[in-house]
Design an enzyme around this catalytic site. Sequence first.
Site, PDB file in Angstrom:
ATOM      1  N   GLY A   1       0.844  -1.352  -0.051  1.00 26.98           N
ATOM      2  CA  GLY A   1      -0.025  -0.066   0.293  1.00 26.98           C
ATOM      3  C   GLY A   1       0.849   1.444  -0.078  1.00 26.98           C
ATOM      4  O   GLY A   1       0.286   2.277   0.290  1.00 26.98           O
TER       5      GLY A   1
ATOM      6  N   ASN B   1       1.609   2.922  -2.462  1.00 25.64           N
ATOM      7  CA  ASN B   1       0.733   4.194  -3.590  1.00 25.64           C
ATOM      8  C   ASN B   1      -0.161   4.461  -3.015  1.00 25.64           C
ATOM      9  O   ASN B   1      -0.486   5.758  -3.071  1.00 25.64           O
ATOM     10  CB  ASN B   1       0.604   3.177  -4.876  1.00 25.64           C
ATOM     11  CG  ASN B   1       1.890   3.295  -5.620  1.00 25.64           C
ATOM     12  OD1 ASN B   1       2.231   4.141  -6.203  1.00 25.64           O
ATOM     13  ND2 ASN B   1       2.213   2.038  -5.767  1.00 25.64           N
TER      14      ASN B   1
ATOM     15  N   ASN C   1      -5.158   2.703 -13.323  1.00 32.44           N
ATOM     16  CA  ASN C   1      -3.969   1.731 -12.801  1.00 32.44           C
ATOM     17  C   ASN C   1      -2.789   2.317 -12.593  1.00 32.44           C
ATOM     18  O   ASN C   1      -2.476   3.050 -13.621  1.00 32.44           O
ATOM     19  CB  ASN C   1      -4.169   0.570 -13.750  1.00 32.44           C
ATOM     20  CG  ASN C   1      -3.218  -0.463 -13.034  1.00 32.44           C
ATOM     21  OD1 ASN C   1      -3.259  -0.845 -11.964  1.00 32.44           O
ATOM     22  ND2 ASN C   1      -2.548  -1.143 -14.090  1.00 32.44           N
TER      23      ASN C   1
ATOM     24  N   HIS D   1       1.292   1.259 -13.173  1.00 24.11           N
ATOM     25  CA  HIS D   1       1.903  -0.312 -13.570  1.00 24.11           C
ATOM     26  C   HIS D   1       3.610   0.199 -13.666  1.00 24.11           C
ATOM     27  O   HIS D   1       3.684   1.380 -14.145  1.00 24.11           O
ATOM     28  CB  HIS D   1       1.594  -0.628 -14.953  1.00 24.11           C
ATOM     29  CG  HIS D   1       2.310  -1.928 -15.352  1.00 24.11           C
ATOM     30  ND1 HIS D   1       1.966  -2.981 -14.819  1.00 24.11           N
ATOM     31  CD2 HIS D   1       3.273  -1.861 -16.085  1.00 24.11           C
ATOM     32  CE1 HIS D   1       2.723  -3.981 -15.263  1.00 24.11           C
ATOM     33  NE2 HIS D   1       3.536  -3.328 -16.220  1.00 24.11           N
TER      34      HIS D   1
HETATM   35  C1  GAR Z   1       3.426  -1.273  -7.521  1.00 22.58           C
HETATM   36  O1  GAR Z   1       4.792  -1.325  -7.749  1.00 22.58           O
HETATM   37  C2  GAR Z   1       2.550  -1.189  -8.345  1.00 22.58           C
HETATM   38  O2  GAR Z   1       3.057  -0.510  -9.658  1.00 22.58           O
HETATM   39  C3  GAR Z   1       2.533  -2.741  -8.979  1.00 22.58           C
HETATM   40  O3  GAR Z   1       2.311  -3.270  -7.508  1.00 22.58           O
HETATM   41  C4  GAR Z   1       3.299  -2.526  -6.495  1.00 22.58           C
HETATM   42  C5  GAR Z   1       1.998  -2.255  -5.374  1.00 22.58           C
HETATM   43  O4  GAR Z   1       2.788  -1.587  -4.344  1.00 22.58           O
HETATM   44  N1  GAR Z   1       1.505  -3.171  -9.580  1.00 22.58           N
HETATM   45  C6  GAR Z   1       1.292  -3.978 -10.617  1.00 22.58           C
HETATM   46  O5  GAR Z   1       2.326  -4.589 -11.012  1.00 22.58           O
HETATM   47  C7  GAR Z   1      -0.091  -3.786 -11.408  1.00 22.58           C
HETATM   48  N2  GAR Z   1       0.199  -4.763 -12.693  1.00 22.58           N
HETATM   49  P1  GAR Z   1       2.274  -1.112  -3.128  1.00 22.58           P
HETATM   50  O6  GAR Z   1       1.227  -1.976  -2.528  1.00 22.58           O
HETATM   51  O7  GAR Z   1       3.373  -0.660  -2.302  1.00 22.58           O
HETATM   52  O8  GAR Z   1       1.533   0.242  -3.755  1.00 22.58           O
END
Ligand code: GAR
Length: 208
Positions: A12, A14, A108, A110
């Site tokens: 989490g 982001n 989203n 990515h």
């Molecule tokens: C982030 O790096 C996001 O970009 C990626 O998962 C991670 C979540 O981190 N998303 C993907 O790969 C989607 N295809 P977080 O839970 O610390 O925000």
Amino acid sequence: MLRIVVCVSGGGTNLQAIIDGIAQRTIANTQIVRVISNNKKAYALERAKKAGIEAVCVSPRDYETRERFNEAFVQEIDQAVPDLIVLAGFLVVIPPQLIRRYENRIINIHPSLIPSFCGTGYYGLKVHEAALARGVRITGATVHFVDEGTDTGPIIMQQAVAVLEGDTPETLQKRVMEEAEWVILPKSLNLIANGRVTVADGQVRIAE
Ligand code: GAR
């Protein structure tokens, strides 16, 4: 006020960048009305609770079929009456009925420069492993609208990040988060909340 639901699966960070952006007013006119996780243990749920945001878990494991899970997930979204759904590290396939109902209202983040290292099977650390295996010198992150493909929707914002000698998937992931993801996700939200983002013919236009 832009009402957003944030969907999460893991740490989490982001989500935290959004919470902080709203608190510091770099994201204007925005309110997180609900956080939804598919994973009971996601630390993102703790982050939401600490910030006083309603946080719920809807796990596919708790439903007999994918259809039942999809119905429950869509219901949790609808009940919050969001203007925008933010997938912030949400690693579950979004029900097609939700994508149709919220056309151009789901975004989203990515962790690569789409169209590199995206699509089915590219998520989290796997994206950075693939970038290092290919030997790219530059990677980054992308914020895009969600359509019925995987990582194929209109691109809102991208930020490039250098790959450095000796990088591991973990060090690269950290740099991409710090220099790109936590920057462009709040920026994109602020633009959307201020009505500056439109989509026409599959392309995003950002008004001056
Ligand atoms: C982030 O790096 C996001 O970009 C990626 O998962 C991670 C979540 O981190 N998303 C993907 O790969 C989607 N295809 P977080 O839970 O610390 O925000």
